[in-house]
Design a protein around this motif. Structure first.
Motif, mmCIF file in Angstrom:
data_model
loop_
_atom_site.group_PDB
_atom_site.id
_atom_site.type_symbol
_atom_site.label_atom_id
_atom_site.label_comp_id
_atom_site.label_asym_id
_atom_site.label_seq_id
_atom_site.Cartn_x
_atom_site.Cartn_y
_atom_site.Cartn_z
ATOM 1 N N PHE A 1 16.950 43.936 45.103
ATOM 2 C CA PHE A 1 16.979 45.130 44.191
ATOM 3 C C PHE A 1 16.136 46.268 44.851
ATOM 4 N N ASP A 2 16.531 47.443 44.769
ATOM 5 C CA ASP A 2 15.681 48.955 45.270
ATOM 6 C C ASP A 2 14.680 48.990 44.044
ATOM 7 N N GLN B 1 13.173 44.123 32.544
ATOM 8 C CA GLN B 1 14.138 43.774 31.398
ATOM 9 C C GLN B 1 15.359 43.557 31.894
ATOM 10 N N TYR B 2 15.799 44.768 32.835
ATOM 11 C CA TYR B 2 17.189 44.753 33.244
ATOM 12 C C TYR B 2 17.329 43.469 34.372
ATOM 13 N N LEU B 3 16.401 43.293 35.302
ATOM 14 C CA LEU B 3 16.413 42.197 36.205
ATOM 15 C C LEU B 3 16.421 40.786 35.648
ATOM 16 N N GLN C 1 19.731 40.078 34.380
ATOM 17 C CA GLN C 1 20.785 39.846 35.412
ATOM 18 C C GLN C 1 20.646 38.715 35.930
ATOM 19 N N ARG C 2 19.519 38.163 36.245
ATOM 20 C CA ARG C 2 19.045 36.733 36.790
ATOM 21 C C ARG C 2 19.113 35.708 35.741
ATOM 22 N N PRO D 1 19.087 37.900 45.338
ATOM 23 C CA PRO D 1 20.543 38.713 45.528
ATOM 24 C C PRO D 1 21.195 38.524 43.784
ATOM 25 N N SER D 2 21.899 39.867 43.406
ATOM 26 C CA SER D 2 22.505 39.804 42.257
ATOM 27 C C SER D 2 23.648 38.836 42.379
ATOM 28 N N PRO D 3 23.656 38.148 41.106
ATOM 29 C CA PRO D 3 24.803 36.967 41.072
ATOM 30 C C PRO D 3 26.189 37.711 41.135
ATOM 31 N N ALA D 4 26.271 39.056 40.787
ATOM 32 C CA ALA D 4 27.311 39.801 40.446
ATOM 33 C C ALA D 4 28.049 40.190 42.218
#
Length: 343
Positions: free
Chosen positions: A3-4, A20-22, A25-26, A50-53
């Protein structure tokens, strides 16, 4: 991909909003983690996942494709060894003049002709001999590149022989060229690390750069330890005959492999320590040390076996020739005695 964080901050998001966002997502327990870690540590941890998406697709590889990549890696490693040494020698010269107070005597970075030429050479090598992405991290690909790089350290001995040098002159020339190549390669690796760090936004002073370059050159000289040991396998006096069994050869190969593998790991650890200590304290831990050890060990063992076998063949051929010569002397002597008795 990671993530940037900086990009999100520049877009106006706060660290708390990013956390909160990360964590959502995780599937991460943010409140529980905050009992033991501060937000900066949690953010650094979450941003590296890495993003699971975005699932990563494993590239397809084939046996013959790997064979081709391994063979292609040998000349790539050989060429890059000299190109890195050229860059390192130029950077060492610049660091030396800076230390003596002549900062403007030699250009640094891309403004230096030798550095620029070396970097352009590596770009061309990558363009024509670069590893395919599917095979880039494979062990055999690293092995091929390591063989080419290791082979470059035997060129000083070949050069001294080609020049017709012998004795102390050959030894001095060989060691001088080998030291320049090894020290330059070590300094060149640091120069490449420094350039990568600057490209990522890290500010590095000239003093930090010079210290790292000097330290990298010293680490590079450790390459000579295993090469010097292997060169002793080449017989200097082929008239002497002695037996060397298969078990002894394998023992020697294991020792050489251990030395070369250990040297590769030590060099990697020291180069990381230099970078972390002088200009990039956030450098991640090196996760390729096992590959460094096994690749280096395999190369050292293979080289030891090859040189031992070559030395054995030379001694065998020499001994056979010596036996034939001695037999001829005996035949001549017997013939002379027979002629004398007949007379």
């Amino acid at each position: 991909m990671a993530f940037d964080i900086e990009g999100a901050r520049q877009s106006g998001y706060s660290d708390d909003e990013i956390l909160q966002y990360l964590s959502e997502q995780r599937g991460f327990d943010l409140s529980g983690a905050r009992e033991y870690y501060d937000d900066t540590e949690i953010l650094a941890h979450l941003s590296g996942f890495p993003s699971p998406a975005a699932p990563v697709e494993e590239p397809d590889t084939t046996f013959f494709g790997q064979v081709g990549e391994t063979l292609k890696a040998v000349p790539r490693g050989f060429a890059n060894s000299f190109l890195s040494a050229g860059e390192g020698v130029a950077e060492l010269a610049d660091a030396a003049t800076n230390a003596l107070g002549f900062e403007d005597a030699i250009d640094s970075g891309d403004q230096n002709a030798l550095v620029a030429a070396s970097r352009e050479g590596r770009r061309l090598v990558q363009e024509y001999l670069g590893a395919d992405e599917a095979y880039r991290d494979e062990w055999l690909t690293k092995f091929g590149e390591g063989v080419g790089s290791f082979a470059s350290f035997f060129t000083p001995a070949v050069a001294a022989k080609a020049l017709g040098l012998a004795g102390k002159a050959a030894t001095a020339t060989q060691r001088g060229l080998a030291g320049t190549l090894a020290g330059g390669a070590g300094a060149g690796e640091q120069a490449q690390r420094i350039q990568a760090a600057r490209d990522s936004g890290i500010e590095i002073t000239q003093e930090q750069e010079d210290k790292a370059i000097f330290s990298g050159g010293i680490v590079g000289l450790s390459e000579l330890a295993s090469v010097e040991r292997l060169l002793k396998r080449i017989p200097k006096d082929a008239d002497e005959f002695f037996k060397q069994g298969l078990v002894d050869r394998f023992k020697s190969a294991l020792v050489s492999g251990g030395i070369e593998g250990g040297q590769e790991v030590l060099a990697a650890v020291l180069q990381d320590a230099i970078e972390r200590g002088f200009y990039n304290e956030n450098l991640p831990q090196n996760e390729s040390l096992w590959d460094d050890f096994t690749v280096g060990g395999a190369i050292g063992s293979l080289a030891d076996l090859a040189l031992n076998s070559a030395a054995g063949r030379i001694r065998t051929q020499t001994t056979q020739a010596q036996r034939e010569y001695e037999q001829k002397l005996r035949d001549d002597q017997n013939e002379a005695i027979a002629q004398q008795e007949a007379a």
